[in-house]
Motif scaffolding. Structure first.
Motif, PDB file in Angstrom:
ATOM      1  N   THR A 207      26.358 -19.387  84.756  1.00  0.00           N
ATOM      2  CA  THR A 207      26.890 -20.452  83.899  1.00  0.00           C
ATOM      3  C   THR A 207      26.292 -20.401  82.500  1.00  0.00           C
ATOM      4  O   THR A 207      26.993 -20.590  81.492  1.00  0.00           O
ATOM      5  CB  THR A 207      26.603 -21.832  84.528  1.00  0.00           C
ATOM      6  OG1 THR A 207      27.222 -21.895  85.812  1.00  0.00           O
ATOM      7  CG2 THR A 207      27.146 -22.947  83.662  1.00  0.00           C
ATOM      8  N   SER A 208      25.010 -20.109  82.405  1.00  0.00           N
ATOM      9  CA  SER A 208      24.339 -20.103  81.101  1.00  0.00           C
ATOM     10  C   SER A 208      24.651 -18.851  80.285  1.00  0.00           C
ATOM     11  O   SER A 208      24.549 -18.865  79.061  1.00  0.00           O
ATOM     12  CB  SER A 208      22.825 -20.228  81.292  1.00  0.00           C
ATOM     13  OG  SER A 208      22.329 -19.123  82.037  1.00  0.00           O
ATOM     14  N   ALA A 209      25.046 -17.772  80.968  1.00  0.00           N
ATOM     15  CA  ALA A 209      25.241 -16.502  80.254  1.00  0.00           C
ATOM     16  C   ALA A 209      26.690 -16.063  80.159  1.00  0.00           C
ATOM     17  O   ALA A 209      26.992 -15.077  79.486  1.00  0.00           O
ATOM     18  CB  ALA A 209      24.425 -15.400  80.943  1.00  0.00           C
ATOM     19  N   ILE A 210      27.604 -16.782  80.808  1.00  0.00           N
ATOM     20  CA  ILE A 210      28.983 -16.320  80.924  1.00  0.00           C
ATOM     21  C   ILE A 210      29.692 -16.199  79.579  1.00  0.00           C
ATOM     22  O   ILE A 210      30.553 -15.324  79.388  1.00  0.00           O
ATOM     23  CB  ILE A 210      29.794 -17.254  81.863  1.00  0.00           C
ATOM     24  CG1 ILE A 210      31.155 -16.654  82.205  1.00  0.00           C
ATOM     25  CG2 ILE A 210      29.957 -18.626  81.250  1.00  0.00           C
ATOM     26  CD1 ILE A 210      31.113 -15.442  83.066  1.00  0.00           C
ATOM     27  N   ASP A 211      29.364 -17.053  78.616  1.00  0.00           N
ATOM     28  CA  ASP A 211      30.058 -16.998  77.321  1.00  0.00           C
ATOM     29  C   ASP A 211      29.265 -16.262  76.250  1.00  0.00           C
ATOM     30  O   ASP A 211      29.625 -16.300  75.067  1.00  0.00           O
ATOM     31  CB  ASP A 211      30.410 -18.406  76.841  1.00  0.00           C
ATOM     32  CG  ASP A 211      29.190 -19.311  76.731  1.00  0.00           C
ATOM     33  OD1 ASP A 211      28.097 -18.875  77.133  1.00  0.00           O
ATOM     34  OD2 ASP A 211      29.345 -20.452  76.247  1.00  0.00           O
ATOM     35  N   CYS A 212      28.180 -15.605  76.648  1.00  0.00           N
ATOM     36  CA  CYS A 212      27.423 -14.787  75.703  1.00  0.00           C
ATOM     37  C   CYS A 212      28.140 -13.453  75.514  1.00  0.00           C
ATOM     38  O   CYS A 212      28.741 -12.918  76.450  1.00  0.00           O
ATOM     39  CB  CYS A 212      26.004 -14.536  76.208  1.00  0.00           C
ATOM     40  SG  CYS A 212      25.016 -16.042  76.380  1.00  0.00           S
ATOM     41  N   GLU A 213      28.080 -12.911  74.328  1.00  0.00           N
ATOM     42  CA  GLU A 213      28.772 -11.657  74.044  1.00  0.00           C
ATOM     43  C   GLU A 213      28.172 -10.498  74.816  1.00  0.00           C
ATOM     44  O   GLU A 213      28.871  -9.581  75.237  1.00  0.00           O
ATOM     45  CB  GLU A 213      28.731 -11.372  72.536  1.00  0.00           C
ATOM     46  CG  GLU A 213      29.562 -12.337  71.702  1.00  0.00           C
ATOM     47  CD  GLU A 213      29.592 -11.944  70.245  1.00  0.00           C
ATOM     48  OE1 GLU A 213      28.988 -10.902  69.908  1.00  0.00           O
ATOM     49  OE2 GLU A 213      30.217 -12.668  69.451  1.00  0.00           O
TER      50      GLU A 213
END
Length: 238
Positions: A207-213
């Motif tokens: 959840t914390s890393a899913i939208d990181c490039e």
């Protein structure tokens, strides 16, 4: 349309063509059956590959019963190969393509779950892919769910770990409408506290890393490939 007579085939003609096609399929299935257990690994591999299109008749409500019976027999042989074939490539192929019949008991599912602890990484990955794509969470028993996570969420094999994260998020969590509490309930946290804690930690990291490039965790990258913007929002809002 028959170009010579400029006529549309009649119903009887269509039925005859259909019957001829099914007869060919049945002959092909019967010819492939002994080749699945051929002594040469490449022959077994080719036979298993050739059987894949025929497995659709296992869940067909209107398919010919004789062909269905033949394919059930091939499925049984394939389950035996899944455990006993000396070729890791063949075991991986069966683990990836073995069909799950809608009305059968969990025999095929059990065989696939067992392969998550195979000595070969490709077999483990293939088994996890099959579970993600073809087996609903409700089809698995509580013990099977826990066993999958116990065998898959191990740091000893990063690739198996990543595939298990992909299964957990893209099948199980999605089937619970991205509600992590509902998912953990299906793992029985009272009896399986450690596994539930591991699963919760995985969900928090994804959840914390899913939208990181960029992400250093392969499991996050695999999950991102399956989720669009609406699903990522649903994941983060829970």
């Amino acid at each position: 349309i028959n170009k010579a007579t400029n006529q549309v085939p009649t119903t009887n003609t269509t039925a005859t063509i259909s019957g001829w096609r099914l007869e060919c399929l049945l002959l092909a299935a019967e010819a492939l059956t002994p080749r699945i257990t051929d002594k040469i690994a490449k022959v077994r591999h080719a036979a298993i590959t050739a059987c894949k299109p025929l497995f659709s008749f296992l869940n067909s409500k209107s398919g010919p019963k004789k062909l269905e019976a033949t394919m059930i027999n091939i499925q049984s042989i394939s389950m035996w190969l899944l455990t006993n074939d000396s070729s890791a490539g063949n075991r991986a192929l069966v683990a990836r393509t073995l069909p799950i019949r809608e009305e059968e008991e969990n025999n095929a599912v059990t065989c696939i779950v067992e392969r998550i602890k195979d000595v070969d990484i490709k077999v483990r990955e293939a088994a996890l892919d099959n579970l993600r794509e073809n087996v609903k969470l409700e089809r698995l028993t509580e013990d099977q769910r826990v066993e999958i996570l116990r065998m898959g969420l191990t740091k000893r094999c990063p690739s198996t770990y990543a595939k298990t994260v992909e299964l957990l998020c893209c099948n199980w969590l999605k089937s619970c409408k991205f509600d992590p509490i509902a998912l953990l309930d299906k793992l029985n946290p009272v009896l399986n506290e450690n596994i539930c804690e591991q699963a919760a930690q995985v969900l928090l990291r994804v959840t914390s890393a899913i939208d990181c490039e960029t992400s250093t965790e392969k499991g996050v990258e695999l999950v991102r490939k399956h989720f669009g913007a609406p699903e990522i929002r649903s994941l983060q809002q829970q």
